[in-house]
Design a protein around this motif. Structure first.
Motif, PDB file in Angstrom:
ATOM      1  N   ARG A 274     -10.162  -0.060  -1.456  1.00  0.00           N
ATOM      2  CA  ARG A 274     -10.159  -1.187  -0.524  1.00  0.00           C
ATOM      3  C   ARG A 274     -10.535  -2.502  -1.210  1.00  0.00           C
ATOM      4  O   ARG A 274      -9.886  -3.513  -1.015  1.00  0.00           O
ATOM      5  N   SER A 275     -11.557  -2.463  -2.018  1.00  0.00           N
ATOM      6  CA  SER A 275     -11.997  -3.705  -2.641  1.00  0.00           C
ATOM      7  C   SER A 275     -10.918  -4.253  -3.564  1.00  0.00           C
ATOM      8  O   SER A 275     -10.612  -5.444  -3.552  1.00  0.00           O
TER       9      SER A 275
ATOM     10  N   HIS B 295     -18.318   6.970   0.649  1.00  0.00           N
ATOM     11  CA  HIS B 295     -18.193   5.886   1.627  1.00  0.00           C
ATOM     12  C   HIS B 295     -18.390   6.371   3.057  1.00  0.00           C
ATOM     13  O   HIS B 295     -18.272   5.603   3.992  1.00  0.00           O
TER      14      HIS B 295
ATOM     15  N   VAL C 101      -8.184  -5.792  -1.506  1.00  0.00           N
ATOM     16  CA  VAL C 101      -8.541  -7.129  -1.021  1.00  0.00           C
ATOM     17  C   VAL C 101      -8.308  -8.154  -2.126  1.00  0.00           C
ATOM     18  O   VAL C 101      -7.723  -9.216  -1.910  1.00  0.00           O
TER      19      VAL C 101
ATOM     20  N   LEU D 141      -7.710   5.432  -0.018  1.00  0.00           N
ATOM     21  CA  LEU D 141      -7.675   4.124   0.644  1.00  0.00           C
ATOM     22  C   LEU D 141      -9.049   3.468   0.675  1.00  0.00           C
ATOM     23  O   LEU D 141      -9.174   2.302   0.289  1.00  0.00           O
ATOM     24  N   PRO D 142     -10.094   4.188   1.106  1.00  0.00           N
ATOM     25  CA  PRO D 142     -11.415   3.534   1.075  1.00  0.00           C
ATOM     26  C   PRO D 142     -11.838   3.167  -0.331  1.00  0.00           C
ATOM     27  O   PRO D 142     -12.395   2.097  -0.557  1.00  0.00           O
TER      28      PRO D 142
ATOM     29  N   SER E  37     -17.596  -5.618  -1.012  1.00  0.00           N
ATOM     30  CA  SER E  37     -17.074  -4.295  -0.669  1.00  0.00           C
ATOM     31  C   SER E  37     -17.398  -3.300  -1.774  1.00  0.00           C
ATOM     32  O   SER E  37     -17.494  -2.107  -1.532  1.00  0.00           O
TER      33      SER E  37
ATOM     34  N   TYR F 195      -5.780   2.560  -7.168  1.00  0.00           N
ATOM     35  CA  TYR F 195      -5.562   3.899  -6.625  1.00  0.00           C
ATOM     36  C   TYR F 195      -5.520   4.923  -7.738  1.00  0.00           C
ATOM     37  O   TYR F 195      -5.954   6.062  -7.576  1.00  0.00           O
TER      38      TYR F 195
ATOM     39  N   VAL G 130       0.843  -1.199   0.000  1.00  0.00           N
ATOM     40  CA  VAL G 130       0.000   0.000   0.000  1.00  0.00           C
ATOM     41  C   VAL G 130       0.874   1.244   0.000  1.00  0.00           C
ATOM     42  O   VAL G 130       0.666   2.177  -0.798  1.00  0.00           O
TER      43      VAL G 130
END
Lengths: 288, 210, 456
Positions: free
Chosen positions: A197-198, B91, A201, A193-194, A284, A166, A70
């Motif tokens: 996220r998916s 979000h 993952v 970052l949010p 997500s 990103y 990350v």
């Protein structure tokens, strides 16, 4: 899909006798003893310890590599100048293309002595936590080392996926965050970052899959012992893939079947991980 | 004077010279057709687009002046923006969206949340705190964006077409709400719009771009 | 499978002929594989054989893959290797090639290699009673400063003694420059009593065998001058009566080693191995109370209990892997063919033999032990684990070449190579390389076994 089914079918066909003979204890047992070659009923074969080793090294790998990946992805996408970005990306591609045996040898020759010292320090301060406790005082070729090495191996995979998601993070929202007083890092944390996220993952699961199946690097850096070892700093462990590599050449007919069965288990676990990844990614996505 | 701009703004091929200033308590409405550079003004003041030449200044602080190589990062400018497309964080819940600016300025979480709630009440959204932007109507989202800008108590409030993304019914309600809120706002306001109705409703002064 | 192999051979032959531009059309690549124990020797002999146009009339290229005995046996049975190498026989019940022939090729000492930093004196050679070896490798002794190890590494001191008297006989020794002078005097009564006896003096450097240096008919006064040797104990006898032992200065046998409190890391094979098989067989036959299970190619199977998972037991592949691990890790100990330790500068411990003497592994001391071994009709060697020659190193293995009686061009080549190995290569190069060339009955049997290869 057809190829997948063909591989699964082949492994099931070859390993079926083993599942019939040992049932669930093939997965839970941790003894590997072919017994008397004349009489297959004297054999006790179980891959529990190896399966546990696969999982624990892969988990260590992921825990280590995700923050690394990350940070690298953010660095590449948002911080470094363009010329340096090009260099960093090609370096990562290079690392991704390195054969795992090179990683393994490097891990054995360079990382091993370092990790031995780190392990001693960790044990000294955190030895009261059971997983860091090493009563024998022998560190060396531990799951921690193998996991660390695997972690470094999968950093490029996770980084490239993270970088991709990103880079698709909405610039508008990053601008909005900074227009509201968010610093660069604050904006990244609030938006990028949010948003990624998916994808992260998914990338992590990809890396996990590789770490689970990795053979040579683990073979070179882990002391193969057929017992469940949760003390990650102690020099004992193994994984399913390296078990197969070790035993394949000298295996008797019956043992060969057991190795096929072990391959099937590994195959299914990897499949399960990928399946799980898809579910998590889809889930997500809905939240965002 | 709270904010002044003398110089050339630009984005890509587009370029335009401007000279205006706004003082505290004033609401300057900038009007003009599409492509006249209205949004570029907002983005330039917010620091998302650099000034081509000239100077952008607030109080005695130069925010942007290419000739003396002065440029203050967006997060350090005492302004807040309501974007044309709102740009709410999808979000985050409504209250988290509003609290974001305060948290970014280092305000403690509890205080940020209570101040955000207060502002949300001011814009009439107190029961919407836990919702996500996707579950709000256009007018409600507009109010969240407004609350998010107001809560950081900026010296300069920048509104980019605040009523464009709203259906007719909500627009009437917002046109009543907006002057009420702006009258209690102490700083300078710059409102960019193509709708002369907005100008009439809220502006104390207007500047037409051609 | 067969067809593919033939094709591969043909391709190899063509490419060889075209690259080298020489050699008869039937030149073939003879790829063998198996035990790592003899791989160093194989490398030497294969290289020499490949160059030797007199013995290697077919201009074959012999290669050998060091993959472990178990893989060698499986690979040879499946046809992956054209000949095999192993120190252990096929397990009963496992698939065996038709017409299998075991050819004893070479012997070697299974040396106990170790690395231990921080011992004093630093360059000392550790002595290990074979029972201690059994306990270490069974995980019953886990520290280098274990009392059992320390006890075996204490120097024996024999006090200085210049004069001794018994039964009217007085013997004395004096050191003069680089000589020692003995004087034996007898009282008249003793002269009468030992009238027909012989007075003998023997010298023994401590730890070694006594050598007779003087023998003469008894008389009232006898003297002898002998070159001085350090650490020597002299024994004076009159007939069968021991007059006494003399030393010119305090003599010391061995060194007292101070051991650090280092954990022992036992390094064993991860792959199935004939070295392991022979090592566990020695332990099982010598100390059945400790090593309770029958031997196996797999260490964990022959291990009396369950291998501990705390890192005190380490696995590595091949003799190469074992020796390298020991070279790189303090406190490690392993069992490997002598040549692998010598290659890497790893020290080997002196191990006590059934006669109670500590002996270092060398081609000579290994040969003494193998002299007592018996060889069966099928070529398999059975060692005598109670052989009590004083200078025999007790842990050894014999490597077998694996081939079959069936007639083929390949087997003709293998037969030629095995003959060369036994007749020419081993006797010339083995000792220098850290191996034990076969001699006597085993060699005779080995040659008889070679004759069976390719004989139908």
């Amino acid at each position: 899909m057809v190829v997948l089914a063909a591989i699964g079918g082949f492994l099931l066909y070859r390993g079926f006798e083993i599942f019939k003979d040992f049932g669930f204890s093939f997965i839970t047992g941790s003894k590997w003893d072919i017994g008397n070659a004349e009489d297959t009923s004297t054999a006790i074969l179980g891959i529990g310890a190896m399966l546990f080793g696969s999982v624990i090294t892969a988990i260590i790998a992921v825990v280590i590599s995700v923050p690394f990946a990350v940070a690298t992805a953010l660095l590449i996408e948002f911080y470094v100048p363009k010329w340096f970005k090009t260099i960093l990306i090609s370096v990562l591609d290079l690392v991704a293309a390195l054969p795992s045996v090179v990683f393994g040898i490097w891990g054995y020759a360079v990382l091993l002595p370092l990790v031995e010292n780190w392990s001693k320090t960790i044990e000294h301060y955190l030895g009261w936590i059971p997983i860091f406790n090493v009563p024998s005082g022998i560190f060396g070729r531990s799951p921690f080392l193998a996991g660390l090495l695997l972690g470094l191996m999968i950093v490029p995979i996770i980084t490239s996926v993270a970088r991709e998601v990103y880079s698709q993070a909405p610039r508008d929202l990053i601008d909005a965050a900074s227009a509201l007083g968010g610093t660069r890092w604050g904006a990244l944390r609030a938006v990028v970052l949010p948003f990624g996220r998916s994808g992260l993952v998914g990338g992590t699961m990809l890396g996990l899959g590789r770490a689970l199946g990795e053979t040579v690097a683990v073979y070179l850096t882990l002391n193969l012992v057929f017992q469940v070892n949760f003390k990650i700093l102690a020099s004992a462990g193994g994984n399913v893939a390296s078990l197969i590599a070790t035993k394949f050449g000298e295996a008797t007919e019956y043992e060969l079947k057991a190795l096929m069965a072990a391959g099937l288990v590994l195959f299914l676990v990897t499949l399960l991980v990928n399946f799980g990844a898809t579910i998590i990614v889809n889930k997500s996505r809905k939240i965002v | 004077m709270s904010i002044s701009l003398q110089g050339t703004i630009g984005r890509g091929e587009f370029e335009r010279s401007l000279d205006f200033s706004v003082v505290d308590g004033e609401v300057l409405a900038i009007t003009g057709p599409n492509g006249s550079g209205k949004s570029t003004i907002i983005h330039t003041i917010a620091g998302l687009i650099p000034l081509r030449s000239g100077q952008l200044q607030s109080e005695n602080i130069i925010w942007d002046n290419p000739s003396v190589k002065t440029w203050i990062a967006p997060e350090h400018r005492t302004c807040a923006v309501v974007f044309q497309d709102l740009r709410l964080f999808p979000h985050m819940s409504v209250v988290a969206n509003v609290a974001y600016g305060l948290r970014a300025h280092g305000v403690h979480k509890d205080e940020a949340l209570s101040r955000s709630s207060a502002v949300l009440m001011q814009v009439g959204l107190s029961s919407f705190e836990k919702r996500r932007p996707e579950n709000l109507s256009g007018g409600e989202r507009q109010r969240v964006a407004l609350a998010r800008a107001l809560v950081v108590e900026p010296r300069v409030l920048l509104l980019d077409e605040p009523l464009s993304a709203v259906d007719v019914a909500s627009r009437a309600a917002l046109r009543e709400l907006l002057p009420e809120i702006l009258s209690s706002f102490a700083g300078a306001t710059i409102l960019v719009t193509h709708d002369l109705g907005d100008v009439e409703a809220v502006a104390t002064r207007s500047l037409g771009l051609i | 499978m067969k067809l593919r192999q033939k094709a591969a051979l043909a391709i190899a032959a063509i490419s060889l002929a075209s690259v080298a531009g020489v050699g008869p059309a039937n030149a073939a690549s003879i790829g063998g594989g198996g035990a790592s124990f003899l791989a160093n020797m194989m490398d030497i002999c294969a290289a020499q054989y490949n160059r030797n146009t007199q013995s290697n009339t077919a201009s074959d290229i012999v290669t050998y893959a060091s993959v472990g005995s178990s893989s060698g046996k499986t690979g040879f049975q499946k046809g992956t290797y054209l000949f095999g190498g192993s120190e252990s026989a096929y397990a009963s019940g496992s698939a065996v090639p038709a017409g299998l022939v075991y050819v004893p090729l070479i012997g070697g000492a299974i040396a106990i290699g170790y690395r231990l930093d921080g011992i004093t004196p630093a360059n000392a050679t550790v002595r290990l009673p074979s029972e201690v070896v059994a306990k270490i490798f069974a995980g019953q002794i886990t520290k280098w400063n274990d009392p059992a190890i320390a006890a075996a590494n204490k120097a024996t001191i024999v006090a200085k003694k210049l004069k001794t008297t018994k039964d009217g006989i007085t013997a004395s020794v004096t050191k003069k420059a680089s000589n020692v002078e003995f004087l034996v005097t007898m009282t008249p009564a003793a002269t009468t009593k030992y009238k027909n006896a012989k007075v003998t003096i023997s010298a023994a450097v401590l730890g070694g065998e006594p050598v007779s240096i003087y023998s003469a008919k008894s008389a009232a006064k006898l003297s002898k001058t002998q070159t001085y040797a350090v650490n020597t104990v002299y024994t004076v006898k009159a007939g069968k009566t021991l007059v006494g032992t003399l030393t010119t200065e305090a003599a010391k046998d061995g060194e007292t080693i101070t051991f650090p409190n280092t954990a022992i890391r036992v390094v064993h094979r991860s792959d199935g191995s004939g070295t392991t098989n022979n090592f566990i067989n020695f332990l099982n036959k010598s100390f059945p109370a400790i090593w309770t299970k029958p031997t196996s190619d797999t260490y964990s199977t022959g291990f009396p209990t369950t291998l501990p998972a705390d890192g005190s037991f380490q696995s590595a592949k091949g003799n190469e892997g074992l020796a390298s691990y020991v070279r790189d890790n303090n406190g490690a100990i392993t069992y490997a063919e002598l040549s692998y330790l010598e290659e890497r500068g790893v020290k080997a411990a002196a191990v006590s033999n059934p006669a109670g003497k500590y002996v270092l592994p060398t081609p000579t001391s290994s040969a003494v032990w193998l002299d007592a071994a018996e060889v069966a009709a099928d070529g398999l060697v059975t060692q005598n684990f109670t052989a009590n020659a004083a200078d025999a190193y007790p842990i050894n293995a014999v490597s077998y070449g694996l081939s079959t009686t069936s007639v083929s061009a390949t087997n003709a080549s293998v037969k030629s190579f095995f003959s060369y190995f036994l007749n020419t290569c081993a006797s010339k190069n083995a000792a220098g390389a850290g191996y034990t060339p076969l001699t006597g009955a085993i060699l005779a049997k080995a040659l008889a076994q070679v004759a069976k290869v390719n004989a139908g």
